[in-house]
Motif scaffolding. Structure first.
Motif, mmCIF file in Angstrom:
data_model
loop_
_atom_site.group_PDB
_atom_site.id
_atom_site.type_symbol
_atom_site.label_atom_id
_atom_site.label_comp_id
_atom_site.label_asym_id
_atom_site.label_seq_id
_atom_site.Cartn_x
_atom_site.Cartn_y
_atom_site.Cartn_z
ATOM 1 N N GLY A 1 0.794 -1.401 -0.025
ATOM 2 C CA GLY A 1 -0.159 0.017 0.000
ATOM 3 C C GLY A 1 0.877 1.326 0.068
ATOM 4 O O GLY A 1 0.348 2.296 -0.233
ATOM 5 N N LEU A 2 2.169 1.061 0.335
ATOM 6 C CA LEU A 2 3.027 2.332 0.327
ATOM 7 C C LEU A 2 3.738 2.623 -1.308
ATOM 8 O O LEU A 2 4.255 1.659 -1.449
ATOM 9 C CB LEU A 2 3.982 2.406 1.500
ATOM 10 C CG LEU A 2 5.079 3.413 1.242
ATOM 11 C CD1 LEU A 2 4.166 4.699 1.616
ATOM 12 C CD2 LEU A 2 6.291 3.036 2.322
ATOM 13 N N TYR B 1 4.261 6.691 9.970
ATOM 14 C CA TYR B 1 3.854 7.617 8.903
ATOM 15 C C TYR B 1 4.958 7.746 8.123
ATOM 16 O O TYR B 1 6.243 7.713 8.278
ATOM 17 C CB TYR B 1 3.392 8.973 9.681
ATOM 18 C CG TYR B 1 2.159 8.753 10.167
ATOM 19 C CD1 TYR B 1 0.852 9.212 9.612
ATOM 20 C CD2 TYR B 1 2.116 8.492 11.598
ATOM 21 C CE1 TYR B 1 -0.127 9.196 10.233
ATOM 22 C CE2 TYR B 1 0.875 8.538 12.165
ATOM 23 C CZ TYR B 1 -0.338 8.869 11.247
ATOM 24 O OH TYR B 1 -1.582 8.679 12.279
ATOM 25 N N GLU C 1 4.177 10.878 -3.526
ATOM 26 C CA GLU C 1 2.534 10.555 -3.892
ATOM 27 C C GLU C 1 1.431 10.824 -2.672
ATOM 28 O O GLU C 1 0.137 10.694 -2.796
ATOM 29 C CB GLU C 1 2.487 8.926 -3.995
ATOM 30 C CG GLU C 1 3.559 8.367 -4.929
ATOM 31 C CD GLU C 1 3.326 9.108 -6.195
ATOM 32 O OE1 GLU C 1 2.335 8.848 -6.785
ATOM 33 O OE2 GLU C 1 4.269 9.912 -6.723
ATOM 34 N N TYR D 1 1.039 8.756 4.180
ATOM 35 C CA TYR D 1 0.524 7.372 4.497
ATOM 36 C C TYR D 1 0.854 6.812 5.744
ATOM 37 O O TYR D 1 1.601 7.236 6.491
ATOM 38 C CB TYR D 1 1.271 6.198 3.513
ATOM 39 C CG TYR D 1 1.105 6.420 2.073
ATOM 40 C CD1 TYR D 1 -0.035 5.743 1.240
ATOM 41 C CD2 TYR D 1 1.666 7.473 1.417
ATOM 42 C CE1 TYR D 1 -0.487 5.973 -0.021
ATOM 43 C CE2 TYR D 1 1.254 7.882 0.036
ATOM 44 C CZ TYR D 1 0.179 7.086 -0.687
ATOM 45 O OH TYR D 1 -0.152 7.314 -1.935
ATOM 46 N N ARG D 2 0.046 5.870 6.346
ATOM 47 C CA ARG D 2 -0.011 5.446 7.640
ATOM 48 C C ARG D 2 0.181 4.056 7.659
ATOM 49 O O ARG D 2 -0.648 3.200 6.999
ATOM 50 C CB ARG D 2 -1.262 5.967 8.636
ATOM 51 C CG ARG D 2 -1.029 5.512 10.100
ATOM 52 C CD ARG D 2 -2.344 6.027 10.728
ATOM 53 N NE ARG D 2 -2.634 5.376 11.992
ATOM 54 C CZ ARG D 2 -3.012 3.954 12.406
ATOM 55 N NH1 ARG D 2 -3.346 3.303 11.386
ATOM 56 N NH2 ARG D 2 -2.881 3.722 13.312
ATOM 57 N N SER D 3 0.882 3.439 8.604
ATOM 58 C CA SER D 3 0.694 1.960 8.882
ATOM 59 C C SER D 3 0.498 1.559 10.588
ATOM 60 O O SER D 3 1.107 2.570 11.210
ATOM 61 C CB SER D 3 2.114 1.274 8.693
ATOM 62 O OG SER D 3 2.247 -0.002 9.137
ATOM 63 N N THR E 1 1.946 -2.820 6.369
ATOM 64 C CA THR E 1 0.915 -2.569 5.523
ATOM 65 C C THR E 1 0.836 -1.077 5.649
ATOM 66 O O THR E 1 0.858 -0.647 6.786
ATOM 67 C CB THR E 1 -0.358 -3.470 5.453
ATOM 68 O OG1 THR E 1 -0.806 -3.104 6.759
ATOM 69 C CG2 THR E 1 -0.118 -4.826 4.984
ATOM 70 N N TRP E 2 0.271 -0.214 4.494
ATOM 71 C CA TRP E 2 0.056 0.954 4.647
ATOM 72 C C TRP E 2 -1.162 1.273 3.885
ATOM 73 O O TRP E 2 -1.741 0.848 2.998
ATOM 74 C CB TRP E 2 1.369 1.846 3.973
ATOM 75 C CG TRP E 2 2.606 1.407 4.415
ATOM 76 C CD1 TRP E 2 3.375 0.468 4.424
ATOM 77 C CD2 TRP E 2 3.355 2.229 5.452
ATOM 78 N NE1 TRP E 2 4.531 0.328 5.170
ATOM 79 C CE2 TRP E 2 4.658 1.637 5.807
ATOM 80 C CE3 TRP E 2 3.293 3.703 5.848
ATOM 81 C CZ2 TRP E 2 5.573 2.339 6.559
ATOM 82 C CZ3 TRP E 2 4.197 4.166 6.628
ATOM 83 C CH2 TRP E 2 5.195 3.493 6.854
ATOM 84 N N GLN E 3 -1.784 2.527 4.393
ATOM 85 C CA GLN E 3 -2.696 3.140 3.769
ATOM 86 C C GLN E 3 -2.731 4.698 3.457
ATOM 87 O O GLN E 3 -1.941 5.360 4.607
ATOM 88 C CB GLN E 3 -4.129 2.962 4.929
ATOM 89 C CG GLN E 3 -4.568 1.477 4.976
ATOM 90 C CD GLN E 3 -3.631 0.944 6.113
ATOM 91 O OE1 GLN E 3 -3.219 1.578 7.162
ATOM 92 N NE2 GLN E 3 -3.341 -0.485 5.795
ATOM 93 N N ALA E 4 -3.391 5.146 2.681
ATOM 94 C CA ALA E 4 -3.183 6.572 2.377
ATOM 95 C C ALA E 4 -4.044 7.353 3.265
ATOM 96 O O ALA E 4 -5.255 6.919 3.862
ATOM 97 C CB ALA E 4 -3.631 6.951 0.857
#
Length: 337
Positions: free
Chosen positions: A275-276, A296, A301, A304-306, A312-315
């Motif tokens: 996800g990053l 973070y 782009e 993003y945070r994990s 795993t990472w999310q915007a």
């Protein structure tokens, strides 16, 4: 409630509880960030160090608006290249040309620690894009010793400073065995107070004796121009780091190609995806840790945070706070909390 600030180009963005906004858009060129319990500190390329109290009314600011930021006393250099706040809320600032400053009043007033450039190796210090000068790229207070400070000079030396609570009594020691020459980010961990982590242009290294000696740790790294490293607050053995094959790949939008890596214990570094965004076209990330197990990252782009220690990472939704030019410039700083 987590508050995140990051700087790109000539703006600072603030994200808190789902609200993202731009502060002081166009007021100054951002170089680095730090937060105290009272204020946000911003080191700039052209306006020295500026300070903004947390209780300032957070408007969106306009182009060229100072938006609550004001200059501090005691730092004469226009280019402030590094900032840090210790567990005791003592603040540190580094400049170009290389100097180190200390503040004990939340960043309002500053005192220089003399003697850094009296070190013998200072004649060899040089920053390639501006070879006539050099600067303090990173400052890291030792978590278990308020009298100890780790200093990364770009480019030329890791410097161990002791006796820093007395600016006139500080002792500088340069280039301990195994230390990197081109330190970009230094990190520490309160649960391992003698441990120091270094992400550098000449690779990655760690110290387990308070910076006295260093060991390389590059197994698994396919890209060894290392930029930013952060450590899980819950576990000093979990690190996340950004890296590229060289400076142009890390920082230049026309040729960008950067990656993130994760390492656990004494194992090898492993590439982060999950996800990053990484790879071709992505400028190097700046990293910071938040709560236990939380990281973070900000790159070209977005933010993003994990929540699972970097696996795993999310915007993070930024909306209008993500300006178009942010995707063309490398992020200059990121601070969580």
């Amino acid at each position: 409630m987590t508050t995140v600030h990051f700087g790109v180009d000539d703006a600072v963005a603030r994200v808190e509880d789902g609200d993202a906004r731009v502060l002081a858009d166009g007021a100054f060129d951002v170089e680095c960030l730090a937060t105290t319990g009272e204020a946000l500190l911003v080191g700039t390329v052209d306006a020295g160090l500026v300070r903004r109290p947390h209780d300032h009314d957070y408007g969106r600011g306009g182009s060229g608006a100072a938006d609550g930021f004001a200059p501090v006393e005691g730092i004469d250099e226009d280019r402030v290249t590094s900032l840090a706040v210790g567990p005791d809320e003592v603040c540190w600032a580094g400049t170009e040309p290389s100097s180190v400053y200390r503040s004990t009043d939340g960043g309002r007033t500053w005192t220089e620690l003399p003697g850094l450039t009296d070190l013998p190796s200072s004649e060899e210090w040089s920053f390639p894009p501006r070879p006539h000068t050099h600067h303090v790229r990173w400052l890291e207070p030792a978590p278990g010793d308020p009298d100890r400070l780790y200093v990364g000079v770009e480019a030329g030396a890791f410097v161990l400073a002791t006796g820093v609570t007395d600016p006139e009594g500080v002792e500088w020691r340069e280039r301990p065995p195994g230390s990197r020459r081109d330190n970009h980010t230094l990190a520490t961990h309160p649960d391992a107070p003698d441990r120091v982590y270094s992400a550098a242009g000449d690779g990655y290294a760690e110290s387990t004796d308070g910076g006295e000696t260093w060991q390389e740790g590059m197994e698994g790294l396919d890209h060894r121009y290392c930029w930013s490293v952060a450590v899980d607050p819950a576990d000093p053995d979990i690190r996340v780091m950004s890296a590229a094959s060289g400076a142009y790949r890390a920082h230049r939008s026309g040729s960008a190609e950067s990656y993130c890596y994760r390492r656990t214990g004494d194992g090898p570094w492993e590439r982060v995806s999950g996800g990053l965004p990484t790879g071709e076209g992505v400028l190097r990330a700046v990293l910071d840790s938040g709560a236990p197990g939380e990281f973070y990252a900000v790159n070209s782009e977005g933010l993003y945070r994990s929540g699972d220690a970097g696996v795993t990472w999310q915007a993070v939704e930024l909306g209008a706070a993500w300006l178009d030019r942010f995707g063309r410039e490398p992020p200059r700083g990121l601070v969580v909390g």
